[in-house]
Design an enzyme around this catalytic site. Structure first.
Site, PDB file in Angstrom:
ATOM      1  N   ASN A   1      53.719  15.256  66.581  1.00 28.32           N
ATOM      2  CA  ASN A   1      53.195  16.365  67.362  1.00 28.32           C
ATOM      3  C   ASN A   1      51.858  16.838  66.779  1.00 28.32           C
ATOM      4  OD1 ASN A   1      53.069  18.488  69.266  1.00 28.32           O
ATOM      5  ND2 ASN A   1      55.286  18.748  69.182  1.00 28.32           N
TER       6      ASN A   1
ATOM      7  N   HIS B   1      48.526  14.525  41.935  1.00 21.95           N
ATOM      8  CA  HIS B   1      47.379  14.707  41.051  1.00 21.95           C
ATOM      9  C   HIS B   1      47.824  14.795  39.597  1.00 21.95           C
ATOM     10  CE1 HIS B   1      44.690  15.201  44.436  1.00 21.95           C
ATOM     11  NE2 HIS B   1      45.651  15.909  45.006  1.00 21.95           N
TER      12      HIS B   1
END
Length: 185
Positions: free
Chosen positions: A85, A115
């Site tokens: 969507n 990270h």
């Protein structure tokens, strides 16, 4: 000879995203995404042509509503009848495979990149890529976040706004942050 940052990313090793080859690949993805998001719906169809060509695989009837964003695109495989969507984001530094008939609500986010824990590592652009797999006929509610390294089983349901940090077994429903199974009565 030193391995490229792209090869390290593909191997699930620490790599730096501050790399010219990876930036060029992200630019290519941004161009395909821009086309997809800018085309009138009747011209775009289920996927803009550039985005369809960029993705790693697109099954019959797979559809992505605009707007959409991905990091590279070539790591994303959508099976038959997958529906994303509006507002979905897939940061596909690793493989993202979405099974047949799976539905993603608006603003679902899939983050494969993790990270570095140290500030100096983050400043150097160090990341590690972890794949995401979503089985057939799953339903991912709006604004859910799925972190790298997670597998979601066939027929599972992820509630709206859930943050999925661990695997979800087949046919299980999870909600919350972090996502936890719904107790059945």
């Amino acid at each position: 000879m030193a391995r490229s940052e792209r090869a390290k990313m593909a191997a699930g090793e620490w790599y730096t995203c501050l790399d010219d080859e990876l930036e060029a690949l992200r630019v290519t993805a941004r161009e395909a995404v821009f086309e997809h998001n800018s085309l009138p719906p009747k011209q775009r169809g289920n996927l803009g042509p550039g985005l369809k060509a960029l993705l790693g695989g697109v099954g019959e009837g797979a559809r992505i509503e605009a707007p959409f964003h991905c990091a590279y695109g070539f790591n994303i495989v959508l099976d038959d009848g997958v529906f994303l969507n509006a507002g979905c984001i897939i940061l596909d530094t690793a493989s993202v495979r979405i099974g047949k008939g799976t539905l993603l609500g608006p603003n679902v986010q899939i983050y494969c990149a993790e990270h570095h824990k140290e500030a100096a590592g983050r400043q150097a652009g160090l990341e590690i890529a972890r794949p995401v797999g979503i089985g057939a006929h799953a339903w991912i509610g709006g604004s859910a976040i799925i972190l790298g390294g997670v597998s979601i089983g066939e027929g599972a349901i992820v509630g709206a706004g859930a943050v999925v940090t661990r695997d979800v077994p087949a046919n299980e429903t999870v909600v919350g942050n972090p996502a936890r199974p719904v107790k059945r009565r």
